[in-house]
Scaffold this motif. Sequence first.
Motif, short mmCIF file in Angstrom:
data_model
loop_
_atom_site.label_atom_id
_atom_site.label_comp_id
_atom_site.label_asym_id
_atom_site.label_seq_id
_atom_site.Cartn_x
_atom_site.Cartn_y
_atom_site.Cartn_z
N GLU A 212 0.84 -1.19 0.00
CA GLU A 212 0.00 0.00 0.00
C GLU A 212 0.88 1.24 0.00
OE1 GLU A 212 -3.19 0.42 2.71
OE2 GLU A 212 -3.82 -1.69 2.59
N THR A 213 0.53 2.21 -0.84
CA THR A 213 1.23 3.49 -0.88
C THR A 213 0.26 4.58 -0.49
OG1 THR A 213 2.73 2.72 -2.62
CG2 THR A 213 2.57 5.09 -2.30
N ILE A 214 0.63 5.36 0.50
CA ILE A 214 -0.25 6.39 1.05
C ILE A 214 0.37 7.77 0.85
CG2 ILE A 214 -1.45 7.21 3.12
CD1 ILE A 214 -2.33 4.44 2.12
N GLN A 215 -0.40 8.69 0.33
CA GLN A 215 0.04 10.08 0.24
C GLN A 215 -0.22 10.73 1.60
OE1 GLN A 215 1.58 12.07 -2.35
NE2 GLN A 215 1.85 13.22 -0.43
N THR A 216 0.85 11.01 2.32
CA THR A 216 0.69 11.59 3.66
C THR A 216 0.76 13.11 3.59
OG1 THR A 216 3.07 11.51 4.14
CG2 THR A 216 1.76 9.55 4.68
N HIS A 217 0.35 13.74 4.67
CA HIS A 217 0.39 15.20 4.76
C HIS A 217 0.85 15.58 6.17
CE1 HIS A 217 -1.84 15.52 0.97
NE2 HIS A 217 -2.57 14.52 1.43
N GLY A 218 1.45 16.71 6.27
CA GLY A 218 1.91 17.18 7.58
C GLY A 218 2.36 18.62 7.49
N ARG A 219 2.42 19.27 8.62
CA ARG A 219 2.80 20.68 8.65
C ARG A 219 4.30 20.86 8.80
NH1 ARG A 219 0.03 23.80 13.09
NH2 ARG A 219 0.90 25.53 11.86
N TYR A 220 5.03 19.75 9.00
CA TYR A 220 6.46 19.88 9.27
C TYR A 220 7.22 18.77 8.55
CZ TYR A 220 10.59 21.10 12.10
OH TYR A 220 11.83 21.53 12.52
N ALA A 221 8.35 19.14 7.95
CA ALA A 221 9.25 18.18 7.30
C ALA A 221 10.68 18.62 7.58
CB ALA A 221 8.99 18.11 5.80
N ALA A 222 11.60 17.67 7.60
CA ALA A 222 13.00 18.01 7.87
C ALA A 222 13.90 16.93 7.27
CB ALA A 222 13.26 18.12 9.37
N ASN A 223 14.96 17.37 6.60
CA ASN A 223 15.86 16.40 5.95
C ASN A 223 17.03 16.01 6.85
OD1 ASN A 223 17.34 18.74 5.83
ND2 ASN A 223 17.95 18.50 3.69
N HIS A 224 16.80 16.03 8.15
CA HIS A 224 17.81 15.58 9.11
C HIS A 224 17.12 14.65 10.10
CE1 HIS A 224 20.66 15.61 12.43
NE2 HIS A 224 21.57 16.09 11.60
N THR A 225 17.65 13.45 10.25
CA THR A 225 16.97 12.46 11.08
C THR A 225 16.91 12.87 12.54
OG1 THR A 225 19.02 11.20 11.38
CG2 THR A 225 17.59 10.54 9.57
N GLY A 226 17.95 13.55 13.02
CA GLY A 226 17.94 14.01 14.40
C GLY A 226 16.83 15.01 14.65
N VAL A 227 16.60 15.88 13.66
CA VAL A 227 15.54 16.88 13.78
C VAL A 227 14.17 16.19 13.74
CG1 VAL A 227 14.45 18.86 12.66
CG2 VAL A 227 16.95 18.75 12.84
#
Length: 304
Positions: A212-227
């Motif tokens: 299953e592939t789901i298009q998710t949504h969110g108010r925050y994204a970050a390209n650092h795993t620690g963040v």
Amino acid sequence: MNSTLLPDLATFVLIVEHGSFSAAARTSGATPSAISRSVSRLEREMGAKLLHRTTRKLALSETGKTVYEHALDMLEAARQAVDSGSSLQTVAQGRLTLSVPKAVGRFVIHPLMPEFLARNPQVDVCLRLEDRYMDLIDDGVDLALRITNTPSPGLYGKPLMPVTHIICATPEYMERHGTPKEPRDLRTHSCISLGETPADSRWKFCQQGKTETIQTHGRYAANHTGVRLDAVKRHLGIGSLPLFTAREALETGEIVQVLPEWEFISTYSGELWLLWTRNKHMPARMRVMINYLSEKMTALPAGS
């Protein structure tokens, strides 16, 4: 050619790699005027212009390009000469440069370095945390760690551990917003993704051959795993994380895995490989690092 010009060739490579006389001077500890004299000596010896200088940048002439390639070969031969001597040493010593993806470096390799340095008091380690591809020879790297299922056939290497990804949230977030039972339930949640490309918010799951592939949504994204880990801990949503990043918080119960019965398929998963160049003379400092990382990574929990 006069052998006294060999240092000038090394300086010439520095100038090309750093893009300016002043940057090469800062790197080498020389003055800009000394750097300029070094190039002038080379140009007199070659009888040709090596660099075209403008107010904004340096450009290699055709002769300069040829000289630069040969100078790189010279430096690599010199490095191998030094390495061939150190390969005969019984005690590891010298500087070792290790190229590592940022998250792996921060959460996996860096915690292992104090013990390595204590075991090998004559080895200095330069940890270069870069997600970009680094050429081992051109970038002066002794060993590289890369997440891949197809390591370069031009390199020696060994797999150290699988890198898997999961999705996580805090118990508090789940209490407030509900616990997803199926991947499609994620559509009503705030999801924290990598955010570099549109594909990063399309989360793919697999269970017993069903995908299953789901298009998710969110108010925050970050390209650092620690963040992203910190964002999850702050109850901002359900985040995608490498297992090695999430493990400690999972063990303490600060966060929990979401949809644990589903496999989360990430394009950033794969095998973590330790790679080095094909060199018949391996310095002792490289051997001890390879053996140490192999020992420590084998002891890590599966799927780290």
